[in-house]
Design a protein around this motif. Sequence first.
Motif, PDB file in Angstrom:
ATOM      1  N   LEU A  88       0.858  -1.187   0.000  1.00 34.88           N
ATOM      2  CA  LEU A  88       0.000   0.000   0.000  1.00 34.88           C
ATOM      3  C   LEU A  88       0.893   1.235   0.000  1.00 34.88           C
ATOM      4  CD1 LEU A  88      -2.764   1.422   0.272  1.00 34.88           C
ATOM      5  CD2 LEU A  88      -2.507   1.212   2.757  1.00 34.88           C
ATOM      6  N   VAL A  89       0.645   2.135  -0.922  1.00 32.33           N
ATOM      7  CA  VAL A  89       1.428   3.360  -1.049  1.00 32.33           C
ATOM      8  C   VAL A  89       0.564   4.539  -0.624  1.00 32.33           C
ATOM      9  CG1 VAL A  89       2.718   4.851  -2.628  1.00 32.33           C
ATOM     10  CG2 VAL A  89       2.787   2.363  -2.911  1.00 32.33           C
ATOM     11  N   VAL A  90       1.114   5.364   0.257  1.00 35.04           N
ATOM     12  CA  VAL A  90       0.384   6.535   0.762  1.00 35.04           C
ATOM     13  C   VAL A  90       1.231   7.771   0.492  1.00 35.04           C
ATOM     14  CG1 VAL A  90      -0.700   7.639   2.760  1.00 35.04           C
ATOM     15  CG2 VAL A  90      -0.659   5.127   2.587  1.00 35.04           C
ATOM     16  N   GLY A  91       0.725   8.666  -0.355  1.00 32.97           N
ATOM     17  CA  GLY A  91       1.408   9.919  -0.642  1.00 32.97           C
ATOM     18  C   GLY A  91       0.747  11.054   0.121  1.00 32.97           C
ATOM     19  N   VAL A  92       1.559  11.906   0.724  1.00 34.12           N
ATOM     20  CA  VAL A  92       1.034  13.022   1.513  1.00 34.12           C
ATOM     21  C   VAL A  92       1.580  14.328   0.961  1.00 34.12           C
ATOM     22  CG1 VAL A  92       0.826  14.063   3.804  1.00 34.12           C
ATOM     23  CG2 VAL A  92       0.912  11.567   3.572  1.00 34.12           C
ATOM     24  N   LEU A 135      -7.962  17.087   2.589  1.00 33.91           N
ATOM     25  CA  LEU A 135      -7.657  17.447   3.979  1.00 33.91           C
ATOM     26  C   LEU A 135      -8.718  18.343   4.603  1.00 33.91           C
ATOM     27  CD1 LEU A 135      -3.817  18.151   3.691  1.00 33.91           C
ATOM     28  CD2 LEU A 135      -4.982  16.013   4.304  1.00 33.91           C
ATOM     29  N   HIS A 136      -9.520  18.997   3.789  1.00 33.71           N
ATOM     30  CA  HIS A 136     -10.580  19.891   4.284  1.00 33.71           C
ATOM     31  C   HIS A 136     -10.035  20.906   5.291  1.00 33.71           C
ATOM     32  CE1 HIS A 136     -13.720  17.755   2.190  1.00 33.71           C
ATOM     33  NE2 HIS A 136     -13.386  16.610   2.766  1.00 33.71           N
ATOM     34  N   ALA A 137      -8.870  21.475   4.965  1.00 31.90           N
ATOM     35  CA  ALA A 137      -8.259  22.478   5.841  1.00 31.90           C
ATOM     36  C   ALA A 137      -8.594  23.895   5.413  1.00 31.90           C
ATOM     37  CB  ALA A 137      -6.740  22.297   5.863  1.00 31.90           C
ATOM     38  N   GLY A 138      -9.283  24.055   4.280  1.00 29.15           N
ATOM     39  CA  GLY A 138      -9.603  25.377   3.785  1.00 29.15           C
ATOM     40  C   GLY A 138      -8.414  26.036   3.121  1.00 29.15           C
ATOM     41  N   GLU A 139      -8.681  27.152   2.452  1.00 27.48           N
ATOM     42  CA  GLU A 139      -7.603  27.877   1.787  1.00 27.48           C
ATOM     43  C   GLU A 139      -6.725  28.577   2.814  1.00 27.48           C
ATOM     44  OE1 GLU A 139      -6.948  31.440  -1.519  1.00 27.48           O
ATOM     45  OE2 GLU A 139      -8.958  30.649  -1.117  1.00 27.48           O
ATOM     46  N   GLU A 140      -5.414  28.437   2.664  1.00 29.67           N
ATOM     47  CA  GLU A 140      -4.462  29.072   3.573  1.00 29.67           C
ATOM     48  C   GLU A 140      -3.697  30.148   2.811  1.00 29.67           C
ATOM     49  OE1 GLU A 140      -2.618  26.609   6.740  1.00 29.67           O
ATOM     50  OE2 GLU A 140      -3.162  24.921   5.433  1.00 29.67           O
ATOM     51  N   ALA A 141      -4.081  31.396   3.078  1.00 30.03           N
ATOM     52  CA  ALA A 141      -3.478  32.513   2.349  1.00 30.03           C
ATOM     53  C   ALA A 141      -1.993  32.640   2.637  1.00 30.03           C
ATOM     54  CB  ALA A 141      -4.200  33.811   2.706  1.00 30.03           C
ATOM     55  N   GLY A 142      -1.571  32.199   3.833  1.00 32.01           N
ATOM     56  CA  GLY A 142      -0.161  32.292   4.197  1.00 32.01           C
ATOM     57  C   GLY A 142       0.732  31.355   3.415  1.00 32.01           C
ATOM     58  N   GLY A 143       0.155  30.309   2.834  1.00 29.98           N
ATOM     59  CA  GLY A 143       0.909  29.398   1.990  1.00 29.98           C
ATOM     60  C   GLY A 143       1.857  28.468   2.707  1.00 29.98           C
ATOM     61  N   LEU A 144       1.764  28.376   4.053  1.00 29.51           N
ATOM     62  CA  LEU A 144       2.695  27.531   4.803  1.00 29.51           C
ATOM     63  C   LEU A 144       2.098  26.196   5.222  1.00 29.51           C
ATOM     64  CD1 LEU A 144       4.558  30.172   7.003  1.00 29.51           C
ATOM     65  CD2 LEU A 144       5.095  29.336   4.721  1.00 29.51           C
ATOM     66  N   GLY A 145       0.829  25.974   4.942  1.00 24.54           N
ATOM     67  CA  GLY A 145       0.225  24.667   5.191  1.00 24.54           C
ATOM     68  C   GLY A 145       0.114  24.271   6.644  1.00 24.54           C
ATOM     69  N   CYS A 146      -0.052  25.238   7.546  1.00 24.10           N
ATOM     70  CA  CYS A 146      -0.130  24.908   8.975  1.00 24.10           C
ATOM     71  C   CYS A 146      -1.408  24.125   9.303  1.00 24.10           C
ATOM     72  CB  CYS A 146      -0.048  26.177   9.812  1.00 24.10           C
ATOM     73  SG  CYS A 146       1.505  27.080   9.603  1.00 24.10           S
ATOM     74  N   ARG A 147      -2.532  24.554   8.754  1.00 21.70           N
ATOM     75  CA  ARG A 147      -3.772  23.809   8.993  1.00 21.70           C
ATOM     76  C   ARG A 147      -3.754  22.486   8.237  1.00 21.70           C
ATOM     77  NH1 ARG A 147      -7.033  28.857   8.196  1.00 21.70           N
ATOM     78  NH2 ARG A 147      -7.885  27.879   6.318  1.00 21.70           N
ATOM     79  N   ALA A 148      -3.154  22.484   7.052  1.00 20.91           N
ATOM     80  CA  ALA A 148      -3.038  21.239   6.288  1.00 20.91           C
ATOM     81  C   ALA A 148      -2.253  20.202   7.077  1.00 20.91           C
ATOM     82  CB  ALA A 148      -2.377  21.506   4.940  1.00 20.91           C
ATOM     83  N   TYR A 149      -1.164  20.633   7.733  1.00 19.36           N
ATOM     84  CA  TYR A 149      -0.373  19.717   8.552  1.00 19.36           C
ATOM     85  C   TYR A 149      -1.235  19.123   9.661  1.00 19.36           C
ATOM     86  CZ  TYR A 149       3.260  18.001  11.720  1.00 19.36           C
ATOM     87  OH  TYR A 149       4.026  17.200  12.532  1.00 19.36           O
ATOM     88  N   GLN A 150      -1.984  19.948  10.340  1.00 17.76           N
ATOM     89  CA  GLN A 150      -2.813  19.515  11.464  1.00 17.76           C
ATOM     90  C   GLN A 150      -3.855  18.486  11.010  1.00 17.76           C
ATOM     91  OE1 GLN A 150      -5.266  22.635  13.318  1.00 17.76           O
ATOM     92  NE2 GLN A 150      -4.215  22.196  15.235  1.00 17.76           N
ATOM     93  N   HIS A 151      -4.532  18.771   9.884  1.00 14.25           N
ATOM     94  CA  HIS A 151      -5.572  17.867   9.402  1.00 14.25           C
ATOM     95  C   HIS A 151      -4.972  16.566   8.862  1.00 14.25           C
ATOM     96  CE1 HIS A 151      -9.145  20.830   9.032  1.00 14.25           C
ATOM     97  NE2 HIS A 151      -8.289  21.256   9.934  1.00 14.25           N
ATOM     98  N   ALA A 152      -3.828  16.673   8.176  1.00 15.81           N
ATOM     99  CA  ALA A 152      -3.187  15.463   7.663  1.00 15.81           C
ATOM    100  C   ALA A 152      -2.769  14.546   8.796  1.00 15.81           C
ATOM    101  CB  ALA A 152      -1.987  15.831   6.794  1.00 15.81           C
ATOM    102  N   MET A 153      -2.283  15.120   9.901  1.00 11.21           N
ATOM    103  CA  MET A 153      -1.918  14.299  11.056  1.00 11.21           C
ATOM    104  C   MET A 153      -3.120  13.530  11.573  1.00 11.21           C
ATOM    105  SD  MET A 153       0.266  13.156  13.237  1.00 11.21           S
ATOM    106  CE  MET A 153       1.734  14.184  13.221  1.00 11.21           C
ATOM    107  N   ALA A 154      -4.249  14.218  11.714  1.00 10.81           N
ATOM    108  CA  ALA A 154      -5.454  13.558  12.219  1.00 10.81           C
ATOM    109  C   ALA A 154      -5.897  12.429  11.293  1.00 10.81           C
ATOM    110  CB  ALA A 154      -6.570  14.585  12.382  1.00 10.81           C
ATOM    111  N   LEU A 155      -5.872  12.669  10.001  1.00  7.38           N
ATOM    112  CA  LEU A 155      -6.339  11.659   9.050  1.00  7.38           C
ATOM    113  C   LEU A 155      -5.366  10.491   8.941  1.00  7.38           C
ATOM    114  CD1 LEU A 155      -7.747  14.126   6.390  1.00  7.38           C
ATOM    115  CD2 LEU A 155      -9.075  12.551   7.822  1.00  7.38           C
ATOM    116  N   LEU A 156      -4.071  10.747   9.126  1.00  9.87           N
ATOM    117  CA  LEU A 156      -3.112   9.643   9.144  1.00  9.87           C
ATOM    118  C   LEU A 156      -3.259   8.792  10.401  1.00  9.87           C
ATOM    119  CD1 LEU A 156       0.132  11.242   7.678  1.00  9.87           C
ATOM    120  CD2 LEU A 156      -1.222   9.392   6.678  1.00  9.87           C
ATOM    121  N   LEU A 157      -3.615   9.414  11.528  1.00 14.88           N
ATOM    122  CA  LEU A 157      -3.914   8.635  12.729  1.00 14.88           C
ATOM    123  C   LEU A 157      -5.090   7.700  12.467  1.00 14.88           C
ATOM    124  CD1 LEU A 157      -3.594  11.316  15.581  1.00 14.88           C
ATOM    125  CD2 LEU A 157      -2.001   9.465  15.066  1.00 14.88           C
ATOM    126  N   LEU A 158      -6.109   8.212  11.782  1.00 11.74           N
ATOM    127  CA  LEU A 158      -7.275   7.383  11.455  1.00 11.74           C
ATOM    128  C   LEU A 158      -6.887   6.250  10.511  1.00 11.74           C
ATOM    129  CD1 LEU A 158     -10.321   6.832  11.580  1.00 11.74           C
ATOM    130  CD2 LEU A 158     -10.606   8.478   9.709  1.00 11.74           C
TER     131      LEU A 158
END
Length: 333
Positions: A88-92, A135-158
């Motif tokens: 199984l291959v998982v790309g993030v 990831l359903h983190a919404g648009e991040e105007a800052g472009g640093l993916g801080c919310r994306a990181y948080q949501h990806a962590m939660a979904l990888l735990l699942l």
Amino acid sequence: MTAESLSADLSGMPAALTALSRRFPRWDPFAALPALLEDEPASVRLLGLGPARHLCETAAARLRRAGVGASADFSSSAEEPPAGPETLVVGVSLGGGQRELCTVLDRYVARSPVIVLAPDPDTVVARYADLLVPLHAGEEAGGLGCRAYQHAMALLLLLGHRLGAPASGSAQNLPGLLLRAANATGSLLESAPEWVPEAARILDSPHGVHLVAPSERLGSAWQGAQTVRRGPVRVAHVCETGEWSHTDRYLAAVTDYRALLFAGSAYDERFAEHLGQLRGAFVAVGPTPGHERVPGAELTVRYPGDGDADVSLLVEPLVAELVAAHWWHASPR
């Protein structure tokens, strides 16, 4: 990217986590997993770059503890392990590094089942997915993916739980974990004016800042370091807590050493003792085994649920991100 847009992205974290929690149980991102896998995978290969790779490291370590052969690799690696239906291959992707991820996933198309976690379902890397998880983190105007990181962590735990990793603590109930993390995130944001300026002062050094964390939460340090490097463009280093006394300790002897310690390692007190002897300074985040605070810390940052490792994985990077935003606001950039 601006300091203001980063601050706006961070302030939106509690609402984004709450919205993600409300998608369950009607939304099951891994509902198609049984159809994707004929049997339990013989191996799981997780791929990413930067903080995304360290998310993969966390997920892979949990799977290995459950006896699943899992690895976390750079998506830029030229290695080509055997592909097949049993792998199984998982790309993030957190938004960046897509060229490398597309290149490596192309080796697995039609050979191995591929799951892709990505911020945007219309992104190029999504085309390589047998199962796409937004990831359903919404648009991040800052472009640093801080919310994306948080949501990806939660979904990888699942995903880990679905593949056999034990569900411990609050992660046994993902929507509940997300709500706890939203509450803790909101608490840090609300209290930020009280502690961020002091933390930024303590951690300010011409030699950069060092982010130190236990191995199972090293991704928090890497996410913080990435935000410091890309936002205010400051030098930031990462070290594992137990390893610190054998590596970075020597840097502390010859530099104005300032560290942000994500506490919780059995080696926190040794770190604090050695750094104190070398006249360095550090800010601690959370409790340490047997103590509410790490002895010797010039400042300790606490938040609700910081004794739960799963809550910490989702929440503690925000401490470094808020300090980075503070420095960025104060810089001429």
